[in-house]
Write a protein that holds these residues in place. Sequence first.
Motif, PDB file in Angstrom:
ATOM      1  N   ALA A 502       0.824  -1.203   0.000  1.00  0.00           N
ATOM      2  CA  ALA A 502       0.000   0.000   0.000  1.00  0.00           C
ATOM      3  C   ALA A 502       0.861   1.256   0.000  1.00  0.00           C
ATOM      4  CB  ALA A 502      -0.934  -0.013   1.211  1.00  0.00           C
ATOM      5  N   ARG A 503       1.924   1.248   0.805  1.00  0.00           N
ATOM      6  CA  ARG A 503       2.766   2.441   0.909  1.00  0.00           C
ATOM      7  C   ARG A 503       3.536   2.705  -0.382  1.00  0.00           C
ATOM      8  NH1 ARG A 503       7.529   3.257   5.394  1.00  0.00           N
ATOM      9  NH2 ARG A 503       7.918   5.466   5.029  1.00  0.00           N
ATOM     10  N   VAL A 504       4.072   1.632  -0.993  1.00  0.00           N
ATOM     11  CA  VAL A 504       4.860   1.776  -2.214  1.00  0.00           C
ATOM     12  C   VAL A 504       3.986   2.266  -3.361  1.00  0.00           C
ATOM     13  CG1 VAL A 504       6.153   0.493  -3.949  1.00  0.00           C
ATOM     14  CG2 VAL A 504       6.644   0.140  -1.535  1.00  0.00           C
ATOM     15  N   LEU A 505       2.796   1.661  -3.492  1.00  0.00           N
ATOM     16  CA  LEU A 505       1.906   2.068  -4.579  1.00  0.00           C
ATOM     17  C   LEU A 505       1.428   3.509  -4.395  1.00  0.00           C
ATOM     18  CD1 LEU A 505      -0.224  -1.186  -4.995  1.00  0.00           C
ATOM     19  CD2 LEU A 505       1.700  -0.404  -6.398  1.00  0.00           C
ATOM     20  N   ASP A 506       1.162   3.903  -3.140  1.00  0.00           N
ATOM     21  CA  ASP A 506       0.747   5.286  -2.894  1.00  0.00           C
ATOM     22  C   ASP A 506       1.838   6.278  -3.271  1.00  0.00           C
ATOM     23  OD1 ASP A 506      -1.178   4.597   0.126  1.00  0.00           O
ATOM     24  OD2 ASP A 506      -1.674   4.462  -2.003  1.00  0.00           O
ATOM     25  N   ALA A 507       3.125   5.848  -3.158  1.00  0.00           N
ATOM     26  CA  ALA A 507       4.243   6.736  -3.493  1.00  0.00           C
ATOM     27  C   ALA A 507       4.511   6.788  -4.997  1.00  0.00           C
ATOM     28  CB  ALA A 507       5.500   6.283  -2.753  1.00  0.00           C
ATOM     29  N   GLY A 508       3.766   5.996  -5.789  1.00  0.00           N
ATOM     30  CA  GLY A 508       3.940   6.027  -7.238  1.00  0.00           C
ATOM     31  C   GLY A 508       4.919   5.009  -7.772  1.00  0.00           C
ATOM     32  N   PHE A 509       5.378   4.076  -6.945  1.00  0.00           N
ATOM     33  CA  PHE A 509       6.296   3.028  -7.380  1.00  0.00           C
ATOM     34  C   PHE A 509       5.519   1.777  -7.745  1.00  0.00           C
ATOM     35  CE2 PHE A 509       9.085   5.886  -5.279  1.00  0.00           C
ATOM     36  CZ  PHE A 509      10.394   5.596  -5.638  1.00  0.00           C
ATOM     37  N   ALA A 510       6.089   0.976  -8.636  1.00  0.00           N
ATOM     38  CA  ALA A 510       5.580  -0.368  -8.883  1.00  0.00           C
ATOM     39  C   ALA A 510       6.075  -1.286  -7.771  1.00  0.00           C
ATOM     40  CB  ALA A 510       6.040  -0.877 -10.245  1.00  0.00           C
ATOM     41  N   PHE A 511       5.318  -2.324  -7.450  1.00  0.00           N
ATOM     42  CA  PHE A 511       5.671  -3.210  -6.334  1.00  0.00           C
ATOM     43  C   PHE A 511       5.609  -4.652  -6.821  1.00  0.00           C
ATOM     44  CE2 PHE A 511       6.350  -4.165  -1.972  1.00  0.00           C
ATOM     45  CZ  PHE A 511       5.667  -5.339  -1.709  1.00  0.00           C
ATOM     46  N   ALA A 539      14.147  -0.553   5.383  1.00  0.00           N
ATOM     47  CA  ALA A 539      14.706  -0.707   4.041  1.00  0.00           C
ATOM     48  C   ALA A 539      13.752  -0.120   2.996  1.00  0.00           C
ATOM     49  CB  ALA A 539      14.985  -2.183   3.754  1.00  0.00           C
ATOM     50  N   VAL A 540      12.449  -0.383   3.157  1.00  0.00           N
ATOM     51  CA  VAL A 540      11.483   0.185   2.226  1.00  0.00           C
ATOM     52  C   VAL A 540      11.451   1.707   2.342  1.00  0.00           C
ATOM     53  CG1 VAL A 540       9.017   0.345   1.697  1.00  0.00           C
ATOM     54  CG2 VAL A 540      10.056  -1.880   2.098  1.00  0.00           C
ATOM     55  N   THR A 541      11.483   2.214   3.576  1.00  0.00           N
ATOM     56  CA  THR A 541      11.494   3.674   3.772  1.00  0.00           C
ATOM     57  C   THR A 541      12.720   4.303   3.120  1.00  0.00           C
ATOM     58  OG1 THR A 541      10.274   3.460   5.838  1.00  0.00           O
ATOM     59  CG2 THR A 541      11.495   5.497   5.509  1.00  0.00           C
ATOM     60  N   ASN A 542      13.871   3.675   3.266  1.00  0.00           N
ATOM     61  CA  ASN A 542      15.109   4.172   2.685  1.00  0.00           C
ATOM     62  C   ASN A 542      15.000   4.250   1.158  1.00  0.00           C
ATOM     63  OD1 ASN A 542      17.727   5.161   3.035  1.00  0.00           O
ATOM     64  ND2 ASN A 542      18.638   3.154   2.608  1.00  0.00           N
ATOM     65  N   ALA A 543      14.397   3.184   0.568  1.00  0.00           N
ATOM     66  CA  ALA A 543      14.254   3.164  -0.889  1.00  0.00           C
ATOM     67  C   ALA A 543      13.292   4.251  -1.362  1.00  0.00           C
ATOM     68  CB  ALA A 543      13.777   1.786  -1.346  1.00  0.00           C
ATOM     69  N   LEU A 544      12.198   4.432  -0.656  1.00  0.00           N
ATOM     70  CA  LEU A 544      11.237   5.461  -1.039  1.00  0.00           C
ATOM     71  C   LEU A 544      11.834   6.859  -0.930  1.00  0.00           C
ATOM     72  CD1 LEU A 544       7.961   4.093   0.601  1.00  0.00           C
ATOM     73  CD2 LEU A 544       8.559   4.088  -1.812  1.00  0.00           C
ATOM     74  N   LYS A 545      12.700   7.062   0.066  1.00  0.00           N
ATOM     75  CA  LYS A 545      13.303   8.377   0.263  1.00  0.00           C
ATOM     76  C   LYS A 545      14.305   8.725  -0.839  1.00  0.00           C
ATOM     77  CE  LYS A 545      13.249   8.803   5.335  1.00  0.00           C
ATOM     78  NZ  LYS A 545      14.142   8.892   6.507  1.00  0.00           N
ATOM     79  N   HIS A 546      15.162   7.770  -1.174  1.00  0.00           N
ATOM     80  CA  HIS A 546      16.372   8.111  -1.926  1.00  0.00           C
ATOM     81  C   HIS A 546      16.426   7.560  -3.338  1.00  0.00           C
ATOM     82  CE1 HIS A 546      17.701   9.554   1.916  1.00  0.00           C
ATOM     83  NE2 HIS A 546      17.680   8.337   2.470  1.00  0.00           N
TER      84      HIS A 546
END
Length: 619
Positions: A502-511, A539-546
């Motif tokens: 849910a978090r990754v898709l909301d950020a606009g990334f494919a999962f 790890a997911v937060t780090n990827a979404l940030k950077h």
Amino acid sequence: MALHWRKDWPQLLFAILVLQALYWLFLTPVFDPQTRPLERILPIAYEVATLASPDWDAVEAAQFEATDVPWEDCCEEGYRAFRVIFELDTVPREGIGEVPVVGADNYQAWINGSLHYGAGRMVLPDLTYHGRAYRGIHRLPAGVLNVGRNEITYILASHEGTGGFLVAEPTLGEYDQVVATFNLRRFLLNDYLQICTVVGFLVALLAFVAWARSGRQGYLFWLGMLSFSWAGMLFHEDWADPPIGGRLFMNAVVPLGVMIPAAWVNLSNNWAGRPLRFVLPLSMAGWLLCIAIFLIGNFLDPQNDAGPMALWAFSGAMAVLFAGLILWKMNWIARDRFWEAAIFLLLAVMSLRDYIGRIFDLNIGTQTDYALPFLLVALAASFLSRNIRLFRSAEEINALLQVQLDERTAELAVAHDREKILLSQQAHQDERRRIMADMHDGLGSQLMSMLLSARRGNADPAQYATGLQSAIDEMRLMIDSMDSVGESLAAALVLFRERAQARVLDAGFAFDWQQEPSAPLPQLPPRAVLQVFRILQEAVTNALKHSSGDSISVHVSAAQITISDNGDALGKVRTGGRGLDNMAARAGSIGGIFELERVGEMTVARLQLPGDDEGADTA
């Protein structure tokens, strides 16, 4: 089922006669009072027309034909207009009261071209059932009445197969007189039946709860089924806007209606012991057969009488069997059941009376719905009062055994509670220290950096937005880490996948999630599972940030878990940060290894999982 003389027949007969007299001489007149004299205004003509749409323009364009009452048109879908014509020598100051007799899924009532009643939706197929649920008195204001000719026009709408249209002669008179005459009837048909519905559902709930907690007694189950079916029938009559409509909605209540006589028979069969084995399969077979005949006949031809005839035949057979079972069981019942027997016999007489009235079309009224809540409550109360001594005896025995058990296990219980308190306190202290450290090192440093930048005037809005997003991510991670993640690694991964996706898709990334089905995951203790869960979150937060990419993948195997993104090469912001140090520390605390590396075009965060024994020792 022969009856035998018993010495206490006079006491039983006394209870039966008293209850019958109370009902027929005192209670029935309340529910069927003599109407007050009313100077009625009689209609002089009736007209009917088919409409193209349910509005007044269609009424004005329609071709009306003379008809008579009662008028019935079954069972096609569509719209009709029915006109009642009457004359007034003078217009009453308070207006005219009208008690309509209208059968349609919904309708509007107009007086001389002015709408004076309408509720719900009138357009097919999105039609409501306010017309079948409304049982009241219309007021025709003096301002819209004429000296001479007046017209009441009903605009009717019905689904196919729901009973069609029916209009009988309305009751018209001065408003005050109509209200005085029909006010009690309006209360009984509306507010009182709603009260009955609530009482029926409450008795059903009480009976089912008692049945579940008292060894599955058949009497309680069938008392619950009877109350639920009866209350469900009443609720169906007042359900003006159901989620389904048409023939499906009208037929949905058939199983409940057919269940009522079957429940009566099985209730009496399970009352006072010695149930006859053939009663349950016979009544259930009849119930299913009656439903099948009713539904099949209705869907093939709504105007056929096969369904109602089957229901009447089944109801009559069940009423006779119900009365026979009660009379048979009066041979041996104890004295504490005499008043229950009197209630059952009254119900049998009422059922036979209603059945005979329907078969021979006798206008004798049906007060069963009005009286039934009193009788159901009486049956439930008599059962509870009769069994209270049994419940008390069981409680006393259980209390004695519990005292003996408590004496033998007191020391063990005290020691167990003490150890549990100590472990809980230690876990709370550890969690408190972790949260404080995370807040100081993560959220605190983010906010302090933004504060210093603001004071020096070195940050633009984009930097502020990035900093605030980082602070929000840190706070979200801290809140998520407080939740329970389950006792096993498999359960924790299910929860992690749900949240991360849910978090990754909301950020606009494919999962993408890949997990080897044949690879057994290590059996880690709960504290080690929690550390794995937090590492994956960070790890997911780090990827979404950077990450400058647009895709994040998770791969789970028996030995390791990797989180990859298709961003660019590792930059300074992705290495050496506090988050990476924390992840490495968490992995080390459970015997695992955390690494962040570049593999081809992917940035990969890799967690080497500890073995079963190693994870248990270090956690």
